[in-house]
Design an enzyme around this catalytic site. Sequence first.
Site: not given
Ligand code: AMP
Length: 106
Positions: A30-31, A85, A91-92, A98, A100
């Site tokens: 995760d970024i 999420n 919270g998505q 995906h 986590h």
């Molecule tokens: P969600 O809230 O479950 O949709 O989580 C999306 C997740 O994707 C968040 O924790 C972000 O930090 C992560 N995210 C968004 N863009 C990127 C990216 N380019 N590379 C890695 N993680 C990302």
Amino acid sequence: MNDCVFCKIITSEIPCKFLHEDDKCVVFKDIHPKDNTHLLIVPKKHIHSISEMEDGDEKIAGHLLHVAKKLGQDLGLSGYKLQINVGKDGGQEIFHLHVHLLSKLG
Ligand code: AMP
């Protein structure tokens, strides 16, 4: 779908190091990590959300959990959390399914 960040990562349009890849999914960090270990397990098929899964997608969803188990083993994590999420109100933020994988370890 073309504007989907995770689809762009999967097709290498956005560079990203995969910790795991198979025919159904990829795994990357995760970024914005929210724990010492914070990985995202992402299906190659663009599934918008758990709430929009189609018939047959349960095999993919099950596979994501199987990969999570293998990652936990391979990384030597004695414990971790899996989080999905669902929907904006859940919270998505990225509308490409995906899982986590979060752990204070690692
Ligand atoms: P969600 O809230 O479950 O949709 O989580 C999306 C997740 O994707 C968040 O924790 C972000 O930090 C992560 N995210 C968004 N863009 C990127 C990216 N380019 N590379 C890695 N993680 C990302």
